[in-house]
Design a protein around this motif. Structure first.
Motif, PDB file in Angstrom:
ATOM      1  N   GLY A   4       0.820  -1.197   0.000  1.00  0.00           N
ATOM      2  CA  GLY A   4       0.000   0.000   0.000  1.00  0.00           C
ATOM      3  C   GLY A   4       0.854   1.247   0.000  1.00  0.00           C
ATOM      4  N   GLU A   5       0.458   2.217  -0.807  1.00  0.00           N
ATOM      5  CA  GLU A   5       1.164   3.492  -0.809  1.00  0.00           C
ATOM      6  C   GLU A   5       0.146   4.614  -0.696  1.00  0.00           C
ATOM      7  OE1 GLU A   5       4.861   2.215  -3.732  1.00  0.00           O
ATOM      8  OE2 GLU A   5       4.169   4.285  -3.643  1.00  0.00           O
ATOM      9  N   GLU A   6       0.342   5.490   0.290  1.00  0.00           N
ATOM     10  CA  GLU A   6      -0.586   6.584   0.482  1.00  0.00           C
ATOM     11  C   GLU A   6      -0.127   7.825  -0.286  1.00  0.00           C
ATOM     12  OE1 GLU A   6       0.604   4.762   2.880  1.00  0.00           O
ATOM     13  OE2 GLU A   6      -0.921   4.229   4.354  1.00  0.00           O
ATOM     14  N   ASP A   7      -1.093   8.607  -0.626  1.00  0.00           N
ATOM     15  CA  ASP A   7      -0.836   9.853  -1.340  1.00  0.00           C
ATOM     16  C   ASP A   7      -1.867  10.876  -0.858  1.00  0.00           C
ATOM     17  OD1 ASP A   7      -1.921  11.178  -4.338  1.00  0.00           O
ATOM     18  OD2 ASP A   7       0.081  11.608  -3.548  1.00  0.00           O
ATOM     19  N   PRO A   8      -1.503  12.097  -0.478  1.00  0.00           N
ATOM     20  CA  PRO A   8      -0.116  12.594  -0.450  1.00  0.00           C
ATOM     21  C   PRO A   8       0.636  12.100   0.780  1.00  0.00           C
ATOM     22  CG  PRO A   8      -1.584  14.254   0.393  1.00  0.00           C
ATOM     23  CD  PRO A   8      -2.459  13.114  -0.043  1.00  0.00           C
ATOM     24  N   GLN A   9       1.917  12.375   0.841  1.00  0.00           N
ATOM     25  CA  GLN A   9       2.699  12.020   2.020  1.00  0.00           C
ATOM     26  C   GLN A   9       2.369  12.937   3.183  1.00  0.00           C
ATOM     27  OE1 GLN A   9       6.827  11.982   0.944  1.00  0.00           O
ATOM     28  NE2 GLN A   9       6.714   9.947   0.050  1.00  0.00           N
ATOM     29  N   ALA A  10       2.021  14.183   2.868  1.00  0.00           N
ATOM     30  CA  ALA A  10       1.660  15.150   3.897  1.00  0.00           C
ATOM     31  C   ALA A  10       0.567  16.054   3.364  1.00  0.00           C
ATOM     32  CB  ALA A  10       2.879  15.964   4.326  1.00  0.00           C
ATOM     33  N   LEU A  11      -0.331  16.474   4.252  1.00  0.00           N
ATOM     34  CA  LEU A  11      -1.475  17.290   3.879  1.00  0.00           C
ATOM     35  C   LEU A  11      -1.748  18.264   5.015  1.00  0.00           C
ATOM     36  CD1 LEU A  11      -3.881  17.766   1.939  1.00  0.00           C
ATOM     37  CD2 LEU A  11      -5.099  15.955   3.156  1.00  0.00           C
ATOM     38  N   SER A  12      -1.845  19.556   4.680  1.00  0.00           N
ATOM     39  CA  SER A  12      -2.116  20.573   5.682  1.00  0.00           C
ATOM     40  C   SER A  12      -3.359  21.345   5.269  1.00  0.00           C
ATOM     41  CB  SER A  12      -0.915  21.530   5.802  1.00  0.00           C
ATOM     42  OG  SER A  12      -1.160  22.502   6.801  1.00  0.00           O
ATOM     43  N   ILE A  13      -4.364  21.383   6.157  1.00  0.00           N
ATOM     44  CA  ILE A  13      -5.627  22.044   5.846  1.00  0.00           C
ATOM     45  C   ILE A  13      -6.085  22.869   7.039  1.00  0.00           C
ATOM     46  CG2 ILE A  13      -6.369  20.259   4.211  1.00  0.00           C
ATOM     47  CD1 ILE A  13      -8.114  19.097   6.436  1.00  0.00           C
ATOM     48  N   GLN A  14      -7.123  23.674   6.808  1.00  0.00           N
ATOM     49  CA  GLN A  14      -7.707  24.459   7.879  1.00  0.00           C
ATOM     50  C   GLN A  14      -8.872  23.694   8.502  1.00  0.00           C
ATOM     51  OE1 GLN A  14      -4.902  26.827   7.744  1.00  0.00           O
ATOM     52  NE2 GLN A  14      -6.596  27.652   8.976  1.00  0.00           N
TER      53      GLN A  14
END
Lengths: 114, 113
Positions: A4-14
């Protein structure tokens, strides 16, 4: 090789926005699971979707599974600061007898800003 | 949260020491697992057990050993710790069956000096 590979590696939201994370895998699976890991803690199981299911809901979580594309997505709606964590997908594959093996991806680090 | 416990939470120890990481669960699960996880990385299965007196090596080669004398207890031992063993070790358990989630402890963060 990694299943398994997740996407994105990092996510920044409000806070209040929706967060979508994707997972791709390579082989046939029995089910796919999503887990959350807060910093310095163990993993917490969020939701399991079987290979014959296409969509599943649990509270603010919505998971989809497309076995033809070998992919899954996790949607967190109306995110909160407390949702800040790493999210892992894990694929369950048959390993003989009545046993199944879980293979984890590298995870998506979600940061929800207040 | 699931009833699976790991001790110690943190361990800093010198090279060459023998260490045992404890893992216990109160859910009566037959299946138990040990994973190794480096910071920001995926989990790698190093040992698993499908019941008492059953232990198998996982996908990632490890110098550690495990035992399963009681259903609820699955300790991991390193006979002679080395700096390369520095990592986080996570224990998990699950019920039998094809669609069962794994329940995790909070892990042991091990640092070998």
């Amino acid at each position: 090789s990694q299943q398994g590979e997740e996407d994105p590696q990092a996510l920044s939201i409000q806070e209040g926005e929706n967060a979508t994370m994707n997972c791709s895998y390579k082989t046939s699976i029995n089910n796919l699971q999503w887990y959350r890991q807060n910093s310095g803690r163990g993993l917490v199981h969020l939701i399991l979707i079987r290979s014959n299911e296409r969509e599943k809901h649990s509270g603010r979580l919505r998971v989809t599974l497309d076995t033809s594309k070998k992919s899954s997505s996790l949607l967190i709606t109306a995110s909160r600061a407390a949702d800040t964590a790493s999210y892992f997908c894990a694929t369950a594959t048959y390993s003989g007898g009545s046993n199944y093996k879980l293979t984890f991806g590298k995870g998506t680090l979600l940061t929800v800003n207040p | 949260e699931a009833d699976i416990y790991q001790t110690p939470r943190y361990l800093v120890i010198g090279t060459g020491k023998k260490i045992t990481l404890e893992c216990s669960q109160t859910m009566g699960h037959d299946k138990m697992y040990w994973y190794q996880q480096d910071p920001g990385m995926e989990l790698h299965l190093i040992h698993y057990s499908y019941g008492v007196n059953s232990t198998e090596k996982g996908d990632l080669s490890s110098e550690s050993t495990v035992s399963r004398i009681r259903t609820e207890h699955f300790p991991l031992t390193l006979e002679s710790a080395r700096p390369s063993h520095t990592s986080q070790y996570l224990c998990a358990s699950s019920a039998s069956g094809s669609n069962q989630p794994q329940h995790f402890g909070d892990g042991t963060r091990l640092s070998i000096l």
